[in-house]
Design a protein around this motif. Sequence first.
Motif, PDB file in Angstrom:
ATOM      1  N   LEU A   1      30.559   1.662 -14.773  1.00 39.48           N
ATOM      2  CA  LEU A   1      30.636   0.898 -13.545  1.00 39.48           C
ATOM      3  C   LEU A   1      30.822  -0.593 -14.163  1.00 39.48           C
ATOM      4  O   LEU A   1      31.891  -1.362 -13.732  1.00 39.48           O
ATOM      5  CB  LEU A   1      29.233   0.840 -13.007  1.00 39.48           C
ATOM      6  CG  LEU A   1      29.462   0.437 -11.415  1.00 39.48           C
ATOM      7  CD1 LEU A   1      30.671   0.967 -10.769  1.00 39.48           C
ATOM      8  CD2 LEU A   1      28.060   0.537 -10.620  1.00 39.48           C
ATOM      9  N   LEU A   2      30.143  -0.883 -15.275  1.00 38.81           N
ATOM     10  CA  LEU A   2      30.371  -2.135 -15.903  1.00 38.81           C
ATOM     11  C   LEU A   2      31.900  -2.197 -16.721  1.00 38.81           C
ATOM     12  O   LEU A   2      32.439  -3.393 -16.542  1.00 38.81           O
ATOM     13  CB  LEU A   2      29.441  -2.410 -17.214  1.00 38.81           C
ATOM     14  CG  LEU A   2      29.481  -3.480 -18.055  1.00 38.81           C
ATOM     15  CD1 LEU A   2      29.465  -4.812 -17.126  1.00 38.81           C
ATOM     16  CD2 LEU A   2      28.369  -3.572 -19.276  1.00 38.81           C
ATOM     17  N   GLY A   3      32.227  -1.134 -16.919  1.00 38.18           N
ATOM     18  CA  GLY A   3      33.511  -1.021 -17.891  1.00 38.18           C
ATOM     19  C   GLY A   3      34.551  -1.473 -16.795  1.00 38.18           C
ATOM     20  O   GLY A   3      35.656  -2.221 -16.914  1.00 38.18           O
TER      21      GLY A   3
ATOM     22  N   LEU B   1      24.850  -9.558 -13.188  1.00 43.73           N
ATOM     23  CA  LEU B   1      23.924  -9.485 -14.285  1.00 43.73           C
ATOM     24  C   LEU B   1      22.841  -8.609 -13.765  1.00 43.73           C
ATOM     25  O   LEU B   1      22.612  -7.437 -14.344  1.00 43.73           O
ATOM     26  CB  LEU B   1      23.531 -10.517 -15.022  1.00 43.73           C
ATOM     27  CG  LEU B   1      24.650 -11.214 -15.877  1.00 43.73           C
ATOM     28  CD1 LEU B   1      23.808 -12.583 -16.613  1.00 43.73           C
ATOM     29  CD2 LEU B   1      25.272 -10.373 -16.889  1.00 43.73           C
ATOM     30  N   ALA B   2      22.218  -9.001 -12.723  1.00 45.19           N
ATOM     31  CA  ALA B   2      21.118  -7.815 -12.169  1.00 45.19           C
ATOM     32  C   ALA B   2      21.631  -6.653 -11.739  1.00 45.19           C
ATOM     33  O   ALA B   2      20.933  -5.625 -12.385  1.00 45.19           O
ATOM     34  CB  ALA B   2      20.475  -8.886 -10.928  1.00 45.19           C
ATOM     35  N   GLY B   3      22.767  -6.622 -11.142  1.00 47.70           N
ATOM     36  CA  GLY B   3      23.070  -5.291 -10.485  1.00 47.70           C
ATOM     37  C   GLY B   3      23.570  -4.527 -11.633  1.00 47.70           C
ATOM     38  O   GLY B   3      23.673  -3.318 -11.734  1.00 47.70           O
TER      39      GLY B   3
ATOM     40  N   LEU C   1      22.990   0.331 -14.781  1.00 47.95           N
ATOM     41  CA  LEU C   1      23.128   0.906 -16.244  1.00 47.95           C
ATOM     42  C   LEU C   1      22.004   1.796 -16.550  1.00 47.95           C
ATOM     43  O   LEU C   1      22.021   2.678 -17.009  1.00 47.95           O
ATOM     44  CB  LEU C   1      23.322  -0.339 -17.445  1.00 47.95           C
ATOM     45  CG  LEU C   1      23.498   0.145 -18.722  1.00 47.95           C
ATOM     46  CD1 LEU C   1      24.165  -1.058 -19.458  1.00 47.95           C
ATOM     47  CD2 LEU C   1      22.194   0.626 -19.375  1.00 47.95           C
ATOM     48  N   LEU C   2      20.967   1.250 -16.296  1.00 45.52           N
ATOM     49  CA  LEU C   2      19.354   1.882 -16.278  1.00 45.52           C
ATOM     50  C   LEU C   2      19.538   2.929 -15.055  1.00 45.52           C
ATOM     51  O   LEU C   2      18.908   4.227 -15.951  1.00 45.52           O
ATOM     52  CB  LEU C   2      18.423   1.021 -16.112  1.00 45.52           C
ATOM     53  CG  LEU C   2      18.183  -0.173 -17.264  1.00 45.52           C
ATOM     54  CD1 LEU C   2      16.916  -0.962 -16.971  1.00 45.52           C
ATOM     55  CD2 LEU C   2      17.998   0.436 -18.663  1.00 45.52           C
TER      56      LEU C   2
ATOM     57  N   LEU D   1      20.830  -1.276  -2.550  1.00 46.16           N
ATOM     58  CA  LEU D   1      19.979  -2.527  -1.708  1.00 46.16           C
ATOM     59  C   LEU D   1      20.209  -3.954  -2.125  1.00 46.16           C
ATOM     60  O   LEU D   1      20.470  -4.702  -1.527  1.00 46.16           O
ATOM     61  CB  LEU D   1      18.535  -2.074  -1.812  1.00 46.16           C
ATOM     62  CG  LEU D   1      18.140  -0.940  -0.974  1.00 46.16           C
ATOM     63  CD1 LEU D   1      16.634  -0.855  -1.326  1.00 46.16           C
ATOM     64  CD2 LEU D   1      18.446  -0.797   0.369  1.00 46.16           C
ATOM     65  N   PHE D   2      20.263  -4.044  -3.422  1.00 48.85           N
ATOM     66  CA  PHE D   2      20.570  -5.409  -4.325  1.00 48.85           C
ATOM     67  C   PHE D   2      22.200  -5.846  -3.863  1.00 48.85           C
ATOM     68  O   PHE D   2      22.262  -6.795  -3.510  1.00 48.85           O
ATOM     69  CB  PHE D   2      20.422  -5.386  -5.702  1.00 48.85           C
ATOM     70  CG  PHE D   2      20.516  -6.593  -6.224  1.00 48.85           C
ATOM     71  CD1 PHE D   2      19.414  -7.828  -6.148  1.00 48.85           C
ATOM     72  CD2 PHE D   2      21.590  -6.742  -6.714  1.00 48.85           C
ATOM     73  CE1 PHE D   2      19.722  -8.970  -6.675  1.00 48.85           C
ATOM     74  CE2 PHE D   2      21.938  -7.962  -7.826  1.00 48.85           C
ATOM     75  CZ  PHE D   2      20.816  -9.052  -7.533  1.00 48.85           C
ATOM     76  N   GLU D   3      22.870  -4.879  -4.342  1.00 48.33           N
ATOM     77  CA  GLU D   3      24.403  -5.208  -3.785  1.00 48.33           C
ATOM     78  C   GLU D   3      24.599  -5.611  -2.474  1.00 48.33           C
ATOM     79  O   GLU D   3      25.611  -6.156  -2.109  1.00 48.33           O
ATOM     80  CB  GLU D   3      25.183  -3.830  -4.258  1.00 48.33           C
ATOM     81  CG  GLU D   3      25.173  -3.574  -5.707  1.00 48.33           C
ATOM     82  CD  GLU D   3      25.583  -4.465  -6.576  1.00 48.33           C
ATOM     83  OE1 GLU D   3      26.853  -4.783  -6.896  1.00 48.33           O
ATOM     84  OE2 GLU D   3      24.893  -5.326  -7.141  1.00 48.33           O
TER      85      GLU D   3
END
Length: 487
Positions: free
Chosen positions: A64-66, A201-203, A208-209, A247-249
Motif C-alpha cells: 500500500l505504501l509502494g 504517515l499515521a495511516g 504497514l503494521l 476508521l482513520f482514513e
Amino acid sequence: MKSDSVPNRWLALLVLSLAQLTVILDSTIVNIALPTAQRDLAFSDSNRQWIVTGYALAFGSLLLLGGRLCDLYGRKRLFVIGMIGFAATSALGGAASGFTLLLIARIAQGGFAAALAPAALSMVSVTFAGNAAERGRAFGVFGAVSGAGGALGLLLGGVLTQNLSWRWCLYVNVVIAVLAVAGAWLFLRDRARPPRTRLDLAGTVLALLGLFGLVYGLGNAATAGWTALVTLGPVTLGVLLLLAFVLFERRVTHPLLPLPVVLDRDRGASYLTIGISGTGGFAVFLFVTYYLADTLKFTPVQSGLAFLPMVVLIMGGAIVSGAALLPRVGPRPVVTAGSLLAATGMALLTGLDAGSTYTSGVLPALLIIGLGLGMIFGPGQNAATTGVSPGETGVASAMANITQQVGGSIGLAVFSSLGATATTRYLTAHAATAADPATLAQATFAGYHLVFWIAAALFLAAALLAAGLYRPGPLATRPDTEPALTP
C-alpha cells in the motif's frame, strides 16, 4: 490523452509484463530451489520457511505504501527504482554464503517488489487509457502474466535448479531486470503527476503494521496451527489495526487509501474475486505439485512442464476475454463464467486417486482451471484500475496486488492446515491399518480431496460475488482528463 496516441505502447506493455513476471515468478521459483539451498547452506527446516515468509511479509505489508509513493513521486520512477533494487537484492541472495544473508536479501526483495508491482500495473492503466478495446487487450496480456507466472516459476525453478544451481533461481532476476530497465528508459512514458500532497504517515504505520500482522500470522498457521498464539495473536492484532486504519482514513485530509477507491462496486468486486482466485490458486500449485511428485513420481522439471498447458490456457483466456468479450459485455459475465470454470476444474480434481494418470486425471482439470483463471485476472485487473482519479492509480493497483498476495497467504495457511487435518482424521479412523501403504495413500488423498472441494466452493463464491457486485454492461470509459505523458 488516449492510448492510441502513446508511442511504442505495446513495447511498453512488454516491459511492464516482464516486471510483473519477475514479481510473480519469485513467489514459486524459490520454493523449488529451497531444498537444494538448504543442503548447500546447511540451515534448519524451521529456518527454511523464513526464506518464503520473509519475502511475503515485506511484500504484503509494504504494498500500500509502494502504491501511494507511485502516485506521489511518479510511477516510472518507482518502477525503475523497484526493478534495480529487486535485481540487486536478487544478486545478493544468489551469492549468499549463509542463511542470514539469504534471508536479508529475500526481505529486501519483497520491499522492492512492493514498489515495483503497483508501479507496473498502474503504468498499464495510464498507458492504455481511453481506448476500451486496446485497454482490454493490454490487460488481457498483463493478466495472463499475473495468472501464469506462478506455474512458470515452478517450471523455471526446476530447470535452473536441476541443470545449473539453485542460485540461478535468483540470478535470473538480474537478467530480466537489465532488459526491463533498458526498456523502461526507452519506452515508458508516465503522466505528469498532480500536485504533490503530504504522505499520510499515521495511516502508513497502521496499514504497514496491520498487513504485517495479518501476513505473519497466516504464515505461522501453516506450521503452528490455527489455535497457536503465534497465529491468533498477530492475525487478531493485524485485523484490529486494519480496522483502525479504515476508521482513520475516513477523517484524514490526504489519506493513504482513499476509501472510494475500494468502495466502488466494480473495483470492490475485482479485489474480492482476485483475492479468492489467489487463495484458490494455491490449491492447484501446491497440492497438484504434491500429487505429481509423490504419486506420479515426476521430477521438478516434469512437474513444471505438466503445468504448461494450464499456462497456455491462462494466457489464452485472459487475452481473448480482455480483447473480445470485456469491451462488449463488461466484467460481470466474464469473471462470473471464469470463476465457474475454475470451480468446475477444482471439482474434477477431487476424482484423483492412486490409479489416476496425468492425461486422464490432471490435465483436463488444469485446462479448465487455466481458462477460468485467465478470465478472472485480465478483466479483474482492468476493472480494478478503471475510473480512479489521476493521483490514485498507484494505490488502486496496490490494492489489486494486496488482495492477491493476502489471498495466497490465506490459501497456503488454510489448505495446508485442512489437508493435514483431513489426513490425520482418516488415519485415526483407520488406526488398525494405519501403517499399510494403501491406507497411507488413501489418507493423503482424503486431504487432497478436501482441499479441492473447498477451493471449488471458493470459486463458486467468487462467481456469486461477481454476478452480484459488478455493474451490468461494459466498463464505463472515463473521459481522459489526466495530464499529458512525460518521459
